[in-house]
Design a protein around this motif. Structure first.
Motif, PDB file in Angstrom:
ATOM      1  N   ALA A  88       0.845  -1.205   0.000  1.00 40.78           N
ATOM      2  CA  ALA A  88       0.000   0.000   0.000  1.00 40.78           C
ATOM      3  C   ALA A  88       0.874   1.245   0.000  1.00 40.78           C
ATOM      4  O   ALA A  88       0.598   2.217  -0.689  1.00 40.78           O
ATOM      5  N   ARG A  89       1.947   1.204   0.803  1.00 38.85           N
ATOM      6  CA  ARG A  89       2.846   2.337   0.955  1.00 38.85           C
ATOM      7  C   ARG A  89       4.279   1.845   1.069  1.00 38.85           C
ATOM      8  O   ARG A  89       4.536   0.820   1.695  1.00 38.85           O
ATOM      9  N   VAL A  90       5.195   2.612   0.473  1.00 38.84           N
ATOM     10  CA  VAL A  90       6.626   2.335   0.603  1.00 38.84           C
ATOM     11  C   VAL A  90       7.282   3.625   1.064  1.00 38.84           C
ATOM     12  O   VAL A  90       7.216   4.648   0.388  1.00 38.84           O
ATOM     13  N   TYR A  91       7.901   3.563   2.240  1.00 38.21           N
ATOM     14  CA  TYR A  91       8.633   4.691   2.811  1.00 38.21           C
ATOM     15  C   TYR A  91      10.123   4.423   2.633  1.00 38.21           C
ATOM     16  O   TYR A  91      10.625   3.406   3.104  1.00 38.21           O
ATOM     17  N   VAL A 115       3.273  -1.451 -12.845  1.00 37.61           N
ATOM     18  CA  VAL A 115       3.118  -2.108 -11.548  1.00 37.61           C
ATOM     19  C   VAL A 115       2.971  -1.035 -10.480  1.00 37.61           C
ATOM     20  O   VAL A 115       3.254   0.135 -10.706  1.00 37.61           O
ATOM     21  N   TRP A 116       2.515  -1.418  -9.356  1.00 32.76           N
ATOM     22  CA  TRP A 116       2.368  -0.553  -8.188  1.00 32.76           C
ATOM     23  C   TRP A 116       1.423   0.604  -8.426  1.00 32.76           C
ATOM     24  O   TRP A 116       1.585   1.681  -7.887  1.00 32.76           O
ATOM     25  N   HIS A 117       0.389   0.389  -9.236  1.00 26.90           N
ATOM     26  CA  HIS A 117      -0.619   1.428  -9.438  1.00 26.90           C
ATOM     27  C   HIS A 117      -1.293   1.718  -8.098  1.00 26.90           C
ATOM     28  O   HIS A 117      -1.777   0.817  -7.435  1.00 26.90           O
ATOM     29  N   GLY A 118      -1.297   2.960  -7.691  1.00 31.14           N
ATOM     30  CA  GLY A 118      -1.925   3.353  -6.434  1.00 31.14           C
ATOM     31  C   GLY A 118      -1.053   3.209  -5.206  1.00 31.14           C
ATOM     32  O   GLY A 118      -1.468   3.571  -4.105  1.00 31.14           O
ATOM     33  N   VAL A 119       0.145   2.677  -5.356  1.00 32.39           N
ATOM     34  CA  VAL A 119       1.053   2.552  -4.218  1.00 32.39           C
ATOM     35  C   VAL A 119       1.609   3.928  -3.881  1.00 32.39           C
ATOM     36  O   VAL A 119       2.088   4.645  -4.757  1.00 32.39           O
ATOM     37  N   GLN A 120       1.530   4.301  -2.626  1.00 34.74           N
ATOM     38  CA  GLN A 120       2.095   5.583  -2.190  1.00 34.74           C
ATOM     39  C   GLN A 120       3.593   5.405  -1.964  1.00 34.74           C
ATOM     40  O   GLN A 120       4.005   4.503  -1.234  1.00 34.74           O
ATOM     41  N   LEU A 121       4.391   6.270  -2.589  1.00 33.78           N
ATOM     42  CA  LEU A 121       5.838   6.280  -2.384  1.00 33.78           C
ATOM     43  C   LEU A 121       6.203   7.551  -1.644  1.00 33.78           C
ATOM     44  O   LEU A 121       5.859   8.652  -2.084  1.00 33.78           O
TER      45      LEU A 121
END
Length: 144
Positions: A88-91, A115-121
């Motif tokens: 969901a999120r990558v910090y 890939v990672w559509h919608g993933v918060q970076l």
């Protein structure tokens, strides 16, 4: 669940802790584990990456041992996920400057690879002088 991925073998990075606000539900993996993948991190997880970094790569402070560009970063994290799962999120929390640029490069590669559509970076950089700030801290920059 929160997962910490060490993308460095440097002692200062391996000793970096999280702010208490992250809670106790944390699983931490060393570079030896992360680099082999297959960690089966479930979809929707929060991932915190700790490393040294700059605008073109993350890894160890000195070049030549662990040097991860944006494509390798994306492939490495993806290999740690369960089959067909995305976080969901990558910090990305690094000791070094230019992390917003590196994080933006990760976003570009993820978009190109679809890939990672919608993933918060989110990116944060500071000297290794304390714990990784909580997710609510102003130190984080979200990369769209």
């Amino acid at each position: 669940m929160v997962y910490v991925l060490e993308m460095s073998t440097d002692a200062d990075i391996r000793q970096t802790q999280l702010d208490a606000a992250w809670g106790n539900a944390v699983t931490r993996y060393s570079w030896a584990q992360v680099s082999h993948g297959g960690l089966n991190i479930p979809a929707g997880s929060t991932i915190i990456v700790v490393a040294h970094g700059n605008d073109t790569e993350i890894g160890n402070a000195a070049p030549g041992t662990v040097d991860i560009n944006e494509s390798v970063f994306l492939a490495t994290v993806h290999a740690c996920m369960a089959a067909n799962a995305v976080p969901a999120r990558v910090y990305l929390s690094t000791c070094g400057t230019g992390l917003a640029i590196f994080t933006a490069r990760v976003r570009i590669v993820a978009t190109q690879n679809q890939v990672w559509h919608g993933v918060q970076l989110l990116g944060h950089h500071d000297a290794v002088a304390g714990p990784v700030p909580p997710s609510t801290a102003l130190a984080w920059t979200q990369i769209f």
